[in-house]
Design an enzyme around this catalytic site. Structure first.
Site, short mmCIF file in Angstrom:
data_model
loop_
_atom_site.label_atom_id
_atom_site.label_comp_id
_atom_site.label_asym_id
_atom_site.label_seq_id
_atom_site.Cartn_x
_atom_site.Cartn_y
_atom_site.Cartn_z
CE LYS A 204 -3.93 0.05 1.79
NZ LYS A 204 -4.75 -0.05 3.14
CD GLU A 210 9.52 -7.34 6.42
OE1 GLU A 210 8.69 -7.92 7.78
OE2 GLU A 210 8.27 -5.89 6.17
N GLY A 265 -5.30 -5.76 4.95
CA GLY A 265 -4.25 -6.36 4.02
C GLY A 265 -4.74 -8.17 4.16
NE ARG A 266 -7.08 -8.85 9.99
CZ ARG A 266 -6.76 -7.73 10.25
NH1 ARG A 266 -5.44 -6.98 10.09
NH2 ARG A 266 -6.72 -7.11 11.92
CD GLU A 351 -2.49 -8.58 10.87
OE1 GLU A 351 -1.33 -9.02 10.43
OE2 GLU A 351 -2.75 -8.73 9.08
CG HIS A 382 0.18 -41.36 10.03
ND1 HIS A 382 0.49 -42.26 10.18
CD2 HIS A 382 -0.76 -40.89 8.72
CE1 HIS A 382 -0.44 -43.57 9.38
NE2 HIS A 382 -0.90 -42.07 8.93
CE LYS A 510 3.87 -3.21 8.91
NZ LYS A 510 3.19 -3.01 8.29
#
Length: 545
Positions: A204, A210, A265-266, A351, A382, A510
Protein backbone atom coordinates in the site's frame (compact mmCIF):
# COMPACT_ATOMS: atom_id res chain seq x y z
CA UNK A 1 -15.53 -6.05 35.16
CA UNK A 2 -16.47 -5.56 31.52
CA UNK A 3 -20.00 -5.29 30.21
CA UNK A 4 -19.76 -8.63 28.38
CA UNK A 5 -19.14 -10.73 31.47
CA UNK A 6 -22.10 -9.12 33.22
CA UNK A 7 -24.64 -10.17 30.59
CA UNK A 8 -27.32 -12.61 31.73
CA UNK A 9 -26.58 -14.91 28.77
CA UNK A 10 -22.91 -15.01 29.72
CA UNK A 11 -23.76 -16.12 33.25
CA UNK A 12 -26.27 -18.64 31.89
CA UNK A 13 -23.61 -20.14 29.62
CA UNK A 14 -21.14 -20.36 32.49
CA UNK A 15 -23.61 -22.29 34.65
CA UNK A 16 -24.74 -24.46 31.77
CA UNK A 17 -21.19 -25.38 30.68
CA UNK A 18 -20.77 -27.47 33.83
CA UNK A 19 -23.71 -29.74 33.01
CA UNK A 20 -23.46 -30.66 29.32
CA UNK A 21 -23.59 -34.46 28.88
CA UNK A 22 -20.90 -36.41 27.03
CA UNK A 23 -21.47 -36.40 23.28
CA UNK A 24 -21.89 -40.18 23.33
CA UNK A 25 -24.94 -39.65 25.48
CA UNK A 26 -26.24 -36.85 23.28
CA UNK A 27 -26.05 -38.98 20.14
CA UNK A 28 -27.56 -42.02 21.87
CA UNK A 29 -30.51 -39.99 23.14
CA UNK A 30 -31.31 -38.30 19.82
CA UNK A 31 -31.16 -40.31 16.58
CA UNK A 32 -31.93 -37.13 14.61
CA UNK A 33 -29.03 -35.12 16.02
CA UNK A 34 -27.16 -35.03 12.70
CA UNK A 35 -30.18 -33.73 10.80
CA UNK A 36 -30.93 -31.12 13.45
CA UNK A 37 -27.35 -29.84 13.75
CA UNK A 38 -26.27 -29.51 10.14
CA UNK A 39 -27.03 -27.05 7.36
CA UNK A 40 -26.17 -26.16 3.77
CA UNK A 41 -25.33 -22.76 2.34
CA UNK A 42 -23.46 -21.42 -0.69
CA UNK A 43 -22.26 -24.81 -1.88
CA UNK A 44 -20.98 -25.80 1.58
CA UNK A 45 -22.36 -28.34 4.05
CA UNK A 46 -21.66 -27.94 7.77
CA UNK A 47 -22.09 -30.79 10.24
CA UNK A 48 -21.80 -29.30 13.72
CA UNK A 49 -23.48 -32.17 15.56
CA UNK A 50 -20.18 -33.36 17.05
CA UNK A 51 -20.01 -30.41 19.43
CA UNK A 52 -20.55 -30.22 23.18
CA UNK A 53 -23.92 -28.58 22.74
CA UNK A 54 -27.60 -29.15 23.44
CA UNK A 55 -30.70 -27.18 22.50
CA UNK A 56 -30.19 -25.24 25.71
CA UNK A 57 -26.59 -24.41 24.75
CA UNK A 58 -27.67 -23.00 21.42
CA UNK A 59 -30.47 -21.03 23.03
CA UNK A 60 -28.01 -19.36 25.40
CA UNK A 61 -25.51 -18.70 22.57
CA UNK A 62 -28.14 -17.06 20.39
CA UNK A 63 -29.23 -15.00 23.41
CA UNK A 64 -25.60 -13.89 23.78
CA UNK A 65 -25.58 -12.87 20.10
CA UNK A 66 -28.73 -10.83 20.63
CA UNK A 67 -27.51 -9.22 23.85
CA UNK A 68 -24.29 -8.15 22.13
CA UNK A 69 -26.34 -6.76 19.18
CA UNK A 70 -24.66 -9.03 16.65
CA UNK A 71 -27.23 -8.42 13.89
CA UNK A 72 -26.75 -4.65 14.17
CA UNK A 73 -22.98 -5.12 13.99
CA UNK A 74 -23.28 -7.30 10.88
CA UNK A 75 -25.33 -4.57 9.23
CA UNK A 76 -22.73 -1.98 10.22
CA UNK A 77 -19.94 -4.10 8.73
CA UNK A 78 -21.66 -4.74 5.41
CA UNK A 79 -23.14 -1.23 5.26
CA UNK A 80 -19.80 0.54 5.28
CA UNK A 81 -19.87 2.13 8.74
CA UNK A 82 -16.47 2.98 10.20
CA UNK A 83 -16.32 0.03 12.55
CA UNK A 84 -12.49 0.13 12.60
CA UNK A 85 -12.74 2.72 15.33
CA UNK A 86 -9.04 3.12 16.15
CA UNK A 87 -8.25 4.06 12.55
CA UNK A 88 -11.64 5.56 11.65
CA UNK A 89 -12.05 3.31 8.64
CA UNK A 90 -14.87 1.40 7.04
CA UNK A 91 -14.32 -2.33 6.52
CA UNK A 92 -15.64 -3.13 3.06
CA UNK A 93 -13.74 -6.05 1.59
CA UNK A 94 -17.21 -7.52 0.94
CA UNK A 95 -17.86 -4.66 -1.50
CA UNK A 96 -15.07 -5.97 -3.74
CA UNK A 97 -17.19 -9.00 -4.56
CA UNK A 98 -20.66 -7.40 -4.37
CA UNK A 99 -23.03 -7.02 -7.29
CA UNK A 100 -22.59 -3.77 -9.20
CA UNK A 101 -26.17 -2.67 -8.57
CA UNK A 102 -25.45 -2.27 -4.86
CA UNK A 103 -24.46 1.26 -3.91
CA UNK A 104 -22.05 1.60 -0.99
CA UNK A 105 -20.33 4.83 -0.06
CA UNK A 106 -17.22 5.79 1.86
CA UNK A 107 -17.01 9.41 3.01
CA UNK A 108 -19.94 10.27 0.77
CA UNK A 109 -18.44 8.79 -2.38
CA UNK A 110 -19.73 5.70 -4.15
CA UNK A 111 -16.95 3.11 -4.25
CA UNK A 112 -18.41 0.91 -7.00
CA UNK A 113 -17.18 2.90 -10.00
CA UNK A 114 -13.57 2.52 -8.88
CA UNK A 115 -14.07 -1.17 -8.04
CA UNK A 116 -15.50 -1.80 -11.50
CA UNK A 117 -12.74 0.23 -13.15
CA UNK A 118 -10.14 -1.81 -11.30
CA UNK A 119 -11.74 -5.10 -12.36
CA UNK A 120 -11.78 -3.89 -15.96
CA UNK A 121 -8.14 -2.84 -15.68
CA UNK A 122 -7.24 -6.25 -14.22
CA UNK A 123 -9.07 -7.96 -17.09
CA UNK A 124 -7.20 -5.97 -19.70
CA UNK A 125 -3.87 -6.58 -17.97
CA UNK A 126 -4.41 -10.33 -17.54
CA UNK A 127 -5.49 -10.64 -21.18
CA UNK A 128 -2.39 -8.80 -22.38
CA UNK A 129 -0.08 -11.09 -20.39
CA UNK A 130 -1.75 -14.40 -21.20
CA UNK A 131 -2.29 -13.57 -24.87
CA UNK A 132 1.35 -12.61 -25.27
CA UNK A 133 0.61 -9.08 -26.49
CA UNK A 134 2.56 -7.70 -23.52
CA UNK A 135 6.21 -8.02 -24.48
CA UNK A 136 9.34 -7.89 -22.41
CA UNK A 137 12.27 -5.65 -23.24
CA UNK A 138 13.60 -8.06 -25.89
CA UNK A 139 10.20 -8.61 -27.48
CA UNK A 140 9.51 -11.97 -25.84
CA UNK A 141 6.22 -12.81 -24.11
CA UNK A 142 5.99 -13.12 -20.33
CA UNK A 143 6.21 -16.69 -19.03
CA UNK A 144 6.82 -16.17 -15.32
CA UNK A 145 5.37 -13.81 -12.71
CA UNK A 146 7.04 -13.14 -9.36
CA UNK A 147 4.58 -11.84 -6.78
CA UNK A 148 6.32 -9.83 -4.05
CA UNK A 149 4.37 -8.96 -0.92
CA UNK A 150 3.97 -9.96 2.70
CA UNK A 151 1.13 -10.71 5.10
CA UNK A 152 -2.21 -10.63 3.33
CA UNK A 153 -0.53 -9.47 0.13
CA UNK A 154 1.34 -12.78 0.10
CA UNK A 155 -0.75 -15.39 1.91
CA UNK A 156 -4.03 -14.76 0.13
CA UNK A 157 -2.73 -14.88 -3.45
CA UNK A 158 -0.37 -17.78 -2.76
CA UNK A 159 -2.80 -20.04 -0.94
CA UNK A 160 -5.75 -19.37 -3.24
CA UNK A 161 -3.53 -19.94 -6.29
CA UNK A 162 -2.34 -23.19 -4.75
CA UNK A 163 -5.89 -24.26 -3.94
CA UNK A 164 -7.08 -23.58 -7.49
CA UNK A 165 -4.23 -25.43 -9.20
CA UNK A 166 -6.69 -27.53 -11.28
CA UNK A 167 -7.92 -24.30 -12.90
CA UNK A 168 -4.57 -22.89 -13.99
CA UNK A 169 -4.65 -22.05 -17.68
CA UNK A 170 -1.03 -23.06 -18.20
CA UNK A 171 -0.09 -19.74 -19.80
CA UNK A 172 1.88 -18.41 -16.82
CA UNK A 173 4.00 -19.73 -13.97
CA UNK A 174 3.79 -17.78 -10.73
CA UNK A 175 6.30 -17.58 -7.88
CA UNK A 176 5.74 -15.95 -4.47
CA UNK A 177 8.29 -14.06 -2.39
CA UNK A 178 7.57 -12.64 1.07
CA UNK A 179 10.38 -13.36 3.52
CA UNK A 180 13.15 -10.76 3.65
CA UNK A 181 15.61 -13.64 4.05
CA UNK A 182 17.66 -13.33 0.85
CA UNK A 183 17.46 -17.08 0.29
CA UNK A 184 13.76 -16.76 -0.53
CA UNK A 185 14.19 -14.49 -3.54
CA UNK A 186 17.58 -15.85 -4.63
CA UNK A 187 16.22 -19.39 -4.95
CA UNK A 188 13.24 -18.13 -6.96
CA UNK A 189 15.34 -16.05 -9.37
CA UNK A 190 17.91 -18.79 -10.02
CA UNK A 191 15.64 -20.49 -12.54
CA UNK A 192 14.09 -17.43 -14.21
CA UNK A 193 14.91 -15.43 -17.32
CA UNK A 194 14.77 -11.64 -16.95
CA UNK A 195 13.55 -11.29 -20.55
CA UNK A 196 10.35 -13.20 -19.77
CA UNK A 197 9.75 -12.40 -16.09
CA UNK A 198 7.23 -9.91 -14.70
CA UNK A 199 7.27 -8.71 -11.08
CA UNK A 200 4.08 -7.76 -9.24
CA UNK A 201 4.92 -5.68 -6.17
CA UNK A 202 2.13 -5.33 -3.59
CA UNK A 203 2.52 -2.70 -0.89
CA UNK A 204 0.00 0.00 0.00
CA UNK A 205 2.76 2.45 0.96
CA UNK A 206 5.33 1.13 -1.53
CA UNK A 207 7.55 1.13 1.54
CA UNK A 208 6.85 -2.05 3.52
CA UNK A 209 10.36 -2.99 4.57
CA UNK A 210 10.43 -6.64 3.46
CA UNK A 211 8.52 -6.02 0.25
CA UNK A 212 10.55 -2.99 -0.80
CA UNK A 213 13.85 -4.73 -0.05
CA UNK A 214 12.85 -7.76 -2.13
CA UNK A 215 11.63 -5.51 -4.97
CA UNK A 216 14.89 -3.54 -5.02
CA UNK A 217 16.83 -6.81 -5.13
CA UNK A 218 14.61 -7.99 -8.00
CA UNK A 219 15.31 -4.77 -9.87
CA UNK A 220 19.08 -5.16 -9.35
CA UNK A 221 18.86 -8.74 -10.63
CA UNK A 222 16.85 -7.59 -13.65
CA UNK A 223 19.46 -4.98 -14.59
CA UNK A 224 22.35 -7.40 -14.03
CA UNK A 225 20.65 -9.82 -16.40
CA UNK A 226 20.61 -7.25 -19.21
CA UNK A 227 17.62 -5.01 -18.56
CA UNK A 228 17.89 -1.25 -18.08
CA UNK A 229 16.10 1.37 -16.00
CA UNK A 230 14.05 2.26 -19.05
CA UNK A 231 12.99 -1.39 -19.34
CA UNK A 232 11.65 -1.57 -15.78
CA UNK A 233 8.17 -0.46 -16.86
CA UNK A 234 7.88 -3.56 -19.05
CA UNK A 235 8.72 -5.94 -16.22
CA UNK A 236 7.38 -4.37 -13.00
CA UNK A 237 3.81 -3.51 -12.01
CA UNK A 238 2.52 -2.49 -8.58
CA UNK A 239 -0.54 -2.70 -6.37
CA UNK A 240 -0.15 0.41 -4.24
CA UNK A 241 -1.73 3.68 -3.17
CA UNK A 242 1.63 5.50 -3.39
CA UNK A 243 1.66 6.29 -7.10
CA UNK A 244 4.50 8.83 -6.89
CA UNK A 245 6.91 6.43 -5.22
CA UNK A 246 6.03 3.62 -7.61
CA UNK A 247 6.61 5.91 -10.60
CA UNK A 248 10.00 7.01 -9.25
CA UNK A 249 10.92 3.34 -9.03
CA UNK A 250 10.26 3.08 -12.76
CA UNK A 251 6.77 1.62 -12.88
CA UNK A 252 4.46 3.19 -15.45
CA UNK A 253 1.50 4.99 -13.90
CA UNK A 254 -0.94 2.98 -15.99
CA UNK A 255 0.49 -0.22 -14.48
CA UNK A 256 -0.23 0.76 -10.87
CA UNK A 257 -3.36 -0.82 -9.41
CA UNK A 258 -5.14 0.82 -6.45
CA UNK A 259 -5.41 -0.21 -2.81
CA UNK A 260 -7.96 1.33 -0.48
CA UNK A 261 -7.96 2.16 3.25
CA UNK A 262 -11.28 0.37 3.63
CA UNK A 263 -9.69 -2.99 2.72
CA UNK A 264 -7.40 -4.55 5.31
CA UNK A 265 -4.39 -6.52 4.12
CA UNK A 266 -5.66 -9.87 5.38
CA UNK A 267 -8.93 -9.29 3.51
CA UNK A 268 -7.38 -8.03 0.27
CA UNK A 269 -7.13 -11.05 -2.04
CA UNK A 270 -10.46 -9.98 -3.60
CA UNK A 271 -8.84 -6.74 -4.86
CA UNK A 272 -5.99 -6.18 -7.29
CA UNK A 273 -3.85 -7.96 -4.69
CA UNK A 274 -5.40 -11.02 -6.34
CA UNK A 275 -3.66 -10.31 -9.67
CA UNK A 276 -1.44 -13.42 -9.36
CA UNK A 277 -4.58 -15.54 -8.92
CA UNK A 278 -6.20 -13.97 -11.99
CA UNK A 279 -3.04 -14.45 -14.04
CA UNK A 280 -3.05 -18.15 -13.23
CA UNK A 281 -6.74 -18.99 -13.58
CA UNK A 282 -7.99 -16.17 -15.81
CA UNK A 283 -10.41 -13.36 -14.97
CA UNK A 284 -13.63 -15.35 -15.57
CA UNK A 285 -12.56 -17.87 -12.90
CA UNK A 286 -11.41 -15.03 -10.64
CA UNK A 287 -14.90 -13.54 -10.93
CA UNK A 288 -16.34 -16.94 -9.94
CA UNK A 289 -14.20 -16.73 -6.79
CA UNK A 290 -15.70 -13.31 -6.07
CA UNK A 291 -19.22 -14.58 -6.76
CA UNK A 292 -18.85 -17.47 -4.31
CA UNK A 293 -17.71 -15.09 -1.59
CA UNK A 294 -20.57 -12.71 -2.41
CA UNK A 295 -23.05 -15.55 -2.01
CA UNK A 296 -21.71 -16.15 1.51
CA UNK A 297 -21.94 -12.40 2.21
CA UNK A 298 -25.61 -12.50 1.26
CA UNK A 299 -26.19 -15.55 3.45
CA UNK A 300 -24.41 -13.86 6.38
CA UNK A 301 -26.49 -10.71 5.93
CA UNK A 302 -29.89 -12.34 5.52
CA UNK A 303 -30.05 -15.78 7.16
CA UNK A 304 -31.56 -15.89 10.66
CA UNK A 305 -28.99 -16.41 13.42
CA UNK A 306 -30.19 -19.97 14.00
CA UNK A 307 -29.49 -20.91 10.35
CA UNK A 308 -26.50 -18.66 9.72
CA UNK A 309 -23.33 -20.66 9.07
CA UNK A 310 -20.73 -18.02 10.04
CA UNK A 311 -22.75 -17.07 13.13
CA UNK A 312 -23.00 -20.66 14.32
CA UNK A 313 -19.27 -21.31 13.79
CA UNK A 314 -18.32 -18.05 15.51
CA UNK A 315 -20.56 -18.71 18.50
CA UNK A 316 -19.19 -22.24 18.88
CA UNK A 317 -15.68 -20.81 18.99
CA UNK A 318 -16.73 -18.36 21.73
CA UNK A 319 -18.32 -21.27 23.61
CA UNK A 320 -15.05 -23.20 23.75
CA UNK A 321 -12.65 -20.29 24.21
CA UNK A 322 -14.57 -18.66 27.03
CA UNK A 323 -16.29 -21.51 28.81
CA UNK A 324 -13.90 -24.44 28.29
CA UNK A 325 -10.60 -22.50 28.21
CA UNK A 326 -9.72 -23.74 24.72
CA UNK A 327 -6.40 -22.09 23.93
CA UNK A 328 -6.17 -23.23 20.32
CA UNK A 329 -8.28 -24.35 17.36
CA UNK A 330 -7.07 -26.76 14.67
CA UNK A 331 -8.01 -26.66 10.97
CA UNK A 332 -7.55 -29.97 9.16
CA UNK A 333 -7.87 -30.02 5.37
CA UNK A 334 -8.52 -33.35 3.71
CA UNK A 335 -7.55 -32.12 0.26
CA UNK A 336 -4.00 -31.57 -0.94
CA UNK A 337 -4.94 -28.40 -2.81
CA UNK A 338 -6.26 -26.87 0.44
CA UNK A 339 -3.11 -27.62 2.44
CA UNK A 340 -2.29 -23.92 2.81
CA UNK A 341 -5.64 -22.89 4.31
CA UNK A 342 -4.63 -23.36 7.98
CA UNK A 343 -1.89 -20.75 7.55
CA UNK A 344 -4.32 -18.38 5.84
CA UNK A 345 -6.96 -18.78 8.55
CA UNK A 346 -4.21 -18.41 11.14
CA UNK A 347 -3.42 -14.88 9.99
CA UNK A 348 -7.08 -14.05 9.45
CA UNK A 349 -8.14 -15.01 12.97
CA UNK A 350 -5.05 -14.28 15.08
CA UNK A 351 -4.23 -10.90 13.54
CA UNK A 352 -7.88 -9.89 13.81
CA UNK A 353 -8.78 -11.09 17.28
CA UNK A 354 -5.48 -11.24 19.12
CA UNK A 355 -6.59 -8.30 21.28
CA UNK A 356 -6.71 -7.59 25.02
CA UNK A 357 -8.59 -4.26 25.04
CA UNK A 358 -12.27 -3.85 24.18
CA UNK A 359 -13.86 -1.09 22.13
CA UNK A 360 -14.25 1.04 25.26
CA UNK A 361 -10.50 0.82 25.98
CA UNK A 362 -10.93 -1.54 28.92
CA UNK A 363 -8.67 -4.51 29.52
CA UNK A 364 -10.79 -7.58 28.83
CA UNK A 365 -11.48 -10.06 31.63
CA UNK A 366 -12.03 -13.00 29.27
CA UNK A 367 -10.05 -14.88 26.63
CA UNK A 368 -10.11 -13.67 23.05
CA UNK A 369 -8.57 -15.16 19.89
CA UNK A 370 -7.25 -18.73 20.15
CA UNK A 371 -4.11 -20.00 18.46
CA UNK A 372 -5.09 -21.25 14.99
CA UNK A 373 -3.00 -24.08 13.59
CA UNK A 374 -3.38 -27.22 11.54
CA UNK A 375 -2.34 -29.07 8.45
CA UNK A 376 -3.17 -31.62 5.82
CA UNK A 377 -5.00 -34.87 6.37
CA UNK A 378 -4.04 -37.66 6.55
CA UNK A 379 -0.48 -36.58 7.36
CA UNK A 380 -1.44 -35.07 10.70
CA UNK A 381 -3.02 -38.32 11.87
CA UNK A 382 0.46 -39.79 12.14
CA UNK A 383 1.76 -36.78 14.05
CA UNK A 384 -0.20 -34.28 16.15
CA UNK A 385 -3.61 -36.00 16.16
CA UNK A 386 -2.31 -37.95 19.15
CA UNK A 387 -2.56 -34.72 21.16
CA UNK A 388 -6.11 -34.14 19.92
CA UNK A 389 -7.24 -37.57 21.06
CA UNK A 390 -5.42 -38.02 24.37
CA UNK A 391 -3.96 -34.65 25.32
CA UNK A 392 -5.22 -32.89 28.42
CA UNK A 393 -6.37 -29.70 26.69
CA UNK A 394 -9.57 -29.17 24.72
CA UNK A 395 -8.77 -28.38 21.07
CA UNK A 396 -11.81 -27.86 18.83
CA UNK A 397 -11.23 -29.01 15.25
CA UNK A 398 -12.55 -28.14 11.79
CA UNK A 399 -12.36 -30.89 9.14
CA UNK A 400 -12.66 -29.64 5.54
CA UNK A 401 -13.08 -31.95 2.55
CA UNK A 402 -14.56 -32.00 -0.98
CA UNK A 403 -16.80 -35.00 -1.68
CA UNK A 404 -15.29 -35.37 -5.16
CA UNK A 405 -11.61 -35.21 -6.06
CA UNK A 406 -10.10 -33.42 -9.04
CA UNK A 407 -7.84 -36.46 -9.33
CA UNK A 408 -9.91 -39.64 -8.90
CA UNK A 409 -7.52 -42.53 -8.64
CA UNK A 410 -8.46 -45.99 -7.44
CA UNK A 411 -9.44 -46.04 -3.77
CA UNK A 412 -7.53 -42.90 -2.81
CA UNK A 413 -10.47 -40.58 -2.23
CA UNK A 414 -12.67 -43.08 -0.44
CA UNK A 415 -9.76 -43.85 1.90
CA UNK A 416 -9.26 -40.13 2.44
CA UNK A 417 -12.94 -39.73 3.33
CA UNK A 418 -12.86 -42.74 5.65
CA UNK A 419 -9.98 -41.20 7.55
CA UNK A 420 -11.66 -37.80 7.75
CA UNK A 421 -14.98 -39.15 9.04
CA UNK A 422 -13.26 -41.74 11.26
CA UNK A 423 -11.21 -39.06 12.99
CA UNK A 424 -14.29 -36.98 13.84
CA UNK A 425 -16.00 -40.10 15.18
CA UNK A 426 -12.98 -41.06 17.30
CA UNK A 427 -12.69 -37.56 18.73
CA UNK A 428 -16.35 -37.59 19.65
CA UNK A 429 -16.77 -41.06 21.15
CA UNK A 430 -13.28 -41.91 22.37
CA UNK A 431 -12.67 -45.31 24.00
CA UNK A 432 -13.62 -46.35 27.51
CA UNK A 433 -11.51 -48.50 29.82
CA UNK A 434 -13.97 -51.34 29.43
CA UNK A 435 -13.77 -51.15 25.63
CA UNK A 436 -9.99 -51.07 25.70
CA UNK A 437 -9.88 -54.04 28.07
CA UNK A 438 -12.28 -56.03 25.90
CA UNK A 439 -10.01 -55.50 22.90
CA UNK A 440 -7.14 -57.08 24.86
CA UNK A 441 -8.99 -60.17 26.04
CA UNK A 442 -7.59 -62.44 23.33
CA UNK A 443 -4.00 -61.28 23.84
CA UNK A 444 -1.48 -63.47 25.72
CA UNK A 445 -0.78 -60.69 28.22
CA UNK A 446 -1.22 -61.26 31.93
CA UNK A 447 -4.24 -59.90 33.75
CA UNK A 448 -2.20 -57.10 35.31
CA UNK A 449 -0.59 -56.14 32.00
CA UNK A 450 -3.99 -56.03 30.32
CA UNK A 451 -5.27 -53.73 33.04
CA UNK A 452 -2.26 -51.44 32.68
CA UNK A 453 -2.26 -51.27 28.87
CA UNK A 454 -6.01 -50.74 28.79
CA UNK A 455 -5.55 -47.58 30.87
CA UNK A 456 -3.08 -46.26 28.28
CA UNK A 457 -5.54 -46.96 25.46
CA UNK A 458 -8.40 -45.01 27.04
CA UNK A 459 -9.45 -41.89 25.15
CA UNK A 460 -11.95 -39.58 26.82
CA UNK A 461 -13.70 -38.55 23.61
CA UNK A 462 -16.10 -35.63 23.89
CA UNK A 463 -13.65 -33.65 21.75
CA UNK A 464 -15.58 -31.22 19.52
CA UNK A 465 -15.31 -30.90 15.76
CA UNK A 466 -17.06 -29.36 12.77
CA UNK A 467 -17.06 -31.05 9.37
CA UNK A 468 -17.26 -28.82 6.30
CA UNK A 469 -17.94 -30.49 2.97
CA UNK A 470 -18.35 -29.29 -0.59
CA UNK A 471 -19.30 -31.23 -3.69
CA UNK A 472 -16.05 -30.22 -5.39
CA UNK A 473 -13.37 -27.61 -4.87
CA UNK A 474 -14.13 -24.82 -7.36
CA UNK A 475 -13.39 -21.09 -7.43
CA UNK A 476 -16.95 -20.49 -6.23
CA UNK A 477 -16.89 -22.92 -3.31
CA UNK A 478 -13.42 -21.70 -2.30
CA UNK A 479 -14.67 -18.10 -2.32
CA UNK A 480 -17.59 -19.09 -0.10
CA UNK A 481 -15.31 -21.03 2.25
CA UNK A 482 -12.88 -18.14 2.75
CA UNK A 483 -15.73 -15.66 3.23
CA UNK A 484 -17.25 -18.04 5.79
CA UNK A 485 -14.10 -17.86 7.90
CA UNK A 486 -13.85 -14.09 7.44
CA UNK A 487 -17.35 -13.70 8.86
CA UNK A 488 -16.79 -16.30 11.58
CA UNK A 489 -13.80 -14.22 12.68
CA UNK A 490 -15.96 -11.09 12.73
CA UNK A 491 -18.66 -12.81 14.81
CA UNK A 492 -16.11 -13.72 17.47
CA UNK A 493 -14.75 -10.17 17.60
CA UNK A 494 -18.28 -8.74 17.72
CA UNK A 495 -19.17 -10.93 20.70
CA UNK A 496 -15.89 -10.10 22.44
CA UNK A 497 -16.50 -6.39 21.75
CA UNK A 498 -13.04 -5.84 20.26
CA UNK A 499 -11.79 -4.19 17.06
CA UNK A 500 -11.01 -7.04 14.68
CA UNK A 501 -9.61 -4.73 12.01
CA UNK A 502 -6.54 -3.03 13.46
CA UNK A 503 -3.19 -4.68 14.21
CA UNK A 504 -1.16 -2.49 16.53
CA UNK A 505 1.01 -5.39 17.62
CA UNK A 506 2.16 -5.80 14.02
CA UNK A 507 2.80 -2.06 13.78
CA UNK A 508 4.95 -2.05 16.94
CA UNK A 509 7.07 -4.85 15.51
CA UNK A 510 7.68 -2.76 12.38
CA UNK A 511 8.68 0.33 14.35
CA UNK A 512 11.10 -1.51 16.64
CA UNK A 513 12.47 -3.52 13.73
CA UNK A 514 13.37 -0.30 11.88
CA UNK A 515 15.00 1.08 15.02
CA UNK A 516 17.10 -2.06 15.44
CA UNK A 517 18.04 -1.95 11.73
CA UNK A 518 19.53 1.51 12.21
CA UNK A 519 21.53 0.25 15.17
CA UNK A 520 22.77 -2.80 13.25
CA UNK A 521 24.07 -0.49 10.52
CA UNK A 522 25.59 2.07 12.92
CA UNK A 523 29.30 2.47 13.46
CA UNK A 524 29.15 2.38 17.25
CA UNK A 525 28.30 -0.31 19.74
CA UNK A 526 24.68 -0.58 20.83
CA UNK A 527 24.17 0.54 24.41
CA UNK A 528 20.85 2.37 24.68
CA UNK A 529 18.45 -0.59 24.75
CA UNK A 530 17.99 -3.42 27.25
CA UNK A 531 21.03 -5.60 27.86
CA UNK A 532 19.66 -8.51 25.81
CA UNK A 533 18.92 -6.40 22.72
CA UNK A 534 22.24 -4.58 23.02
CA UNK A 535 24.09 -7.88 23.35
CA UNK A 536 22.37 -9.45 20.33
CA UNK A 537 22.98 -6.39 18.15
CA UNK A 538 26.66 -6.23 19.08
CA UNK A 539 27.10 -9.98 18.56
CA UNK A 540 25.58 -9.74 15.08
CA UNK A 541 27.79 -6.80 14.13
CA UNK A 542 30.94 -8.55 15.38
CA UNK A 543 30.22 -11.70 13.37
CA UNK A 544 28.84 -10.06 10.23
CA UNK A 545 30.84 -11.10 7.20
Amino acid sequence: MTELTQLSSWHALKRHSEHVPHMRTLFASDPNRFEKLSLSACGLFLDYSKNKITDETLSHLFSLAKETKLTTKIQALLGGEKINTTEQRAVLHSALRAQSNQDLQVDGQSIFPEIQQTLAKMTSFVDSITSGSWKGYTGKKITDVVSIGIGGSFLGPKIVSQALRPYWTGDINCHFVANVDATSIVEKLKHLNAETTLFVMSSKSFGTQETLTNTLSAKEWFIRQGGSQNDVAKHFVAVSSNVDKACKFGIAAENIFPMWDWVGGRYSLWSAIGLPIALLIGMPRFCELLAGANEMDEHFANAPLEKNMPVIMGLLSVWYVNFFNAQSHVVLTYDHYLRGLPAYFQQLDMESNGKSVNLQGQNVDYNTGPVIWGGEGTNGQHAYHQLLHQGTGLIPADFIMPLNSHNPLGEHHVQLASNCFGQTQALMQGRTFEEALAELQSSPLSHDDKQLIAKHKVMPGNKPSNTLLMDKLTPSTLGALIALYEHKTFVQGAIWQINSFDQWGVELGKVLGNDVLERLNANKAASELDSSSNGLINLFRQQKI
